[in-house]
Design an enzyme around this catalytic site. Structure first.
Site, short mmCIF file in Angstrom:
data_model
loop_
_atom_site.label_atom_id
_atom_site.label_comp_id
_atom_site.label_asym_id
_atom_site.label_seq_id
_atom_site.Cartn_x
_atom_site.Cartn_y
_atom_site.Cartn_z
N HIS A 153 38.66 23.78 42.99
CA HIS A 153 37.57 23.60 43.96
C HIS A 153 36.31 23.24 43.15
O HIS A 153 35.38 24.02 43.05
CB HIS A 153 37.37 24.90 44.75
CG HIS A 153 36.54 24.77 45.98
ND1 HIS A 153 35.80 23.64 46.30
CD2 HIS A 153 36.31 25.64 47.00
CE1 HIS A 153 35.17 23.84 47.43
NE2 HIS A 153 35.46 25.04 47.88
N ARG B 6 31.14 26.27 54.91
CA ARG B 6 30.15 25.81 53.95
C ARG B 6 30.48 24.45 53.34
O ARG B 6 29.63 23.58 53.23
CB ARG B 6 29.96 26.81 52.82
CG ARG B 6 29.02 27.94 53.17
CD ARG B 6 29.44 29.21 52.47
NE ARG B 6 30.63 29.70 53.10
CZ ARG B 6 30.62 30.56 54.13
NH1 ARG B 6 29.50 31.05 54.56
NH2 ARG B 6 31.75 30.94 54.72
N THR B 7 31.72 24.29 52.90
CA THR B 7 32.03 23.06 52.18
C THR B 7 31.87 21.85 53.11
O THR B 7 31.20 20.87 52.77
CB THR B 7 33.45 23.12 51.57
OG1 THR B 7 33.52 24.29 50.76
CG2 THR B 7 33.73 21.90 50.70
N LYS C 184 51.67 14.86 63.43
CA LYS C 184 52.87 14.09 63.84
C LYS C 184 53.81 13.87 62.66
O LYS C 184 54.80 13.15 62.76
CB LYS C 184 52.45 12.72 64.37
CG LYS C 184 51.54 12.76 65.57
CD LYS C 184 51.19 11.32 65.97
CE LYS C 184 50.14 11.27 67.07
NZ LYS C 184 49.67 9.90 67.29
N ARG D 185 39.80 18.46 51.96
CA ARG D 185 40.34 19.80 51.68
C ARG D 185 41.74 19.85 52.28
O ARG D 185 41.94 19.40 53.41
CB ARG D 185 39.47 20.88 52.31
CG ARG D 185 40.17 22.25 52.33
CD ARG D 185 39.26 23.36 52.76
NE ARG D 185 38.26 23.64 51.75
CZ ARG D 185 37.39 24.64 51.83
NH1 ARG D 185 37.41 25.45 52.87
NH2 ARG D 185 36.50 24.83 50.88
C1 NCD Z 1 36.09 29.23 49.13
C2 NCD Z 1 37.31 28.37 49.32
O1 NCD Z 1 37.49 27.72 50.36
O2 NCD Z 1 38.07 28.31 48.36
N1 NCD Z 1 35.12 29.00 50.11
C3 NCD Z 1 34.20 28.01 49.93
O3 NCD Z 1 34.52 26.85 49.77
N2 NCD Z 1 32.91 28.39 49.87
C4 NCD Z 1 36.41 30.66 48.96
C5 NCD Z 1 37.22 31.36 50.00
O4 NCD Z 1 37.69 30.79 50.98
O5 NCD Z 1 37.38 32.58 49.83
#
Ligand code: NCD
Length: 308
Positions: free
Chosen positions: A135, A57-58, A86, A107
């Site tokens: 997040h 999703r992100t 590397k 991320r």
């Molecule tokens: C979350 C995350 O990556 O922290 N997912 C997301 O971004 N929608 C929650 C998760 O991974 O459980």
């Protein structure tokens, strides 16, 4: 209100006025997309999405947002395909990519890595999740969803259910709840409690927090329940994961104890913590929530580039 050049790193960096402006900007983008407008606000810009950890999703809602605002995207969807495999440091990778783009979305599995990236980059860095840290873009889309689902936000009660220790989304959302005047109930197995430093910090800021293991009682008082997955990838010892996995499940039976009209949120992915039968429940908002993510991220991109 000037957001141009701003890094988006955590859940405690915004004023209420800024939060409101982000929500309103997302609502405008949602309206424009739904009206079929071809949006060109970010024409000529390039955005990098660097994902050193798995994401559906992100990353894809950011890339949807990049495409739908008229920018172009360069992407790294897998740490194994980059020079971090590397042994390159995150700071060196970021300094390099910073020269190619106007915004960096990242991320990374390490808590604190988003701040490091922001320190290394001239352009704005947006934290798409830093380990078990923060997040913020998820928490922003969560409040956007809460506002849409109930028509307003503030003066409500939310239960955070599940892995509050490693779940980074609730680490950010807790701050927004405090700021917007929502009462919080933390319901988790003992081994997955909200980190003490966060609970303490939230209380010092004036948050109204109750900690409990009584999920039924929590839901009976809550306008929202925010369910999280047990974050398997963060456990040092998988035996500990095995002990607490499956320790809470939201199903129709449990919802009999919940307040009428409760809204169910989840950042997704779910494993087994919400039964499939709940998907048809009117208050099950988690897929609407995931869709809202794109509009919210369009707003963030527009704001940090000064084009919104
Ligand atoms: C979350 C995350 O990556 O922290 N997912 C997301 O971004 N929608 C929650 C998760 O991974 O459980």
């Amino acid at each position: 209100m000037d957001f141009k050049g701003l890094d988006i790193l955590n859940g405690y960096q915004f004023t209420n006025q800024q939060l409101n402006h982000i929500m309103n900007t997302a609502a405008q983008y949602e309206k424009r997309v739904k009206a079929g407008e071809v949006i060109r606000d970010l024409e000529g810009m390039v955005v990098a999405t660097l994902f050193f950890e798995p994401s559906t999703r992100t990353r894809l809602s950011f890339e949807g947002a990049i495409n739908r605002t008229g920018a172009k995207c360069i992407s790294m969807a897998d740490a194994k395909s980059s020079s971090s495999a590397k042994g390159e440091t995150t700071a060196d990778t970021i300094r390099t990519v910073d020269g190619y783009v106007d915004v960096i979305v990242m991320r990374h599995p390490e808590k604190g890595s988003a701040q490091q990236a922001a320190d290394a980059a001239v352009h704005p860095v947006i934290n798409g999740g830093d380990g078990a840290g923060q997040h913020p873009t998820q928490a922003l889309l969560d409040i956007y969803t809460m506002r849409k689902e109930k028509g307003h936000i503030g003066g409500q009660t939310i239960t955070f259910l599940g892995d509050l220790k490693y779940g980074r989304t609730v680490h950010s959302l807790g701050y927004f709840m405090q700021q917007l005047g929502n009462k919080m109930i933390f319901a988790s197995p003992d081994s997955l409690k909200m980190p003490e430093e966060i609970t303490k910090d939230l209380r010092a800021r004036g948050a109204d927090i109750v900690e409990t293991t009584d999920v039924k009682a929590a839901l009976s008082q809550s306008d929202f329940v925010y369910v999280t997955r047990v974050q398997r990838e963060r456990f040092d010892d998988l035996a500990d994961y095995e002990k607490c996995k499956g320790s809470y499940v939201v199903n129709m039976e449990l919802l009999k104890s919940a307040k009428k009209d409760i809204t169910i949120l989840h950042p997704l992915p779910r494993v087994d913590e919400i039964a499939l039968e709940v998907d048809d429940y009117a208050g099950a908002a988690y897929f609407r929530q995931a869709h809202n993510g794109m509009y919210l991220r369009m707003a963030l991109l527009g704001l940090v580039t000064g084009r919104a």
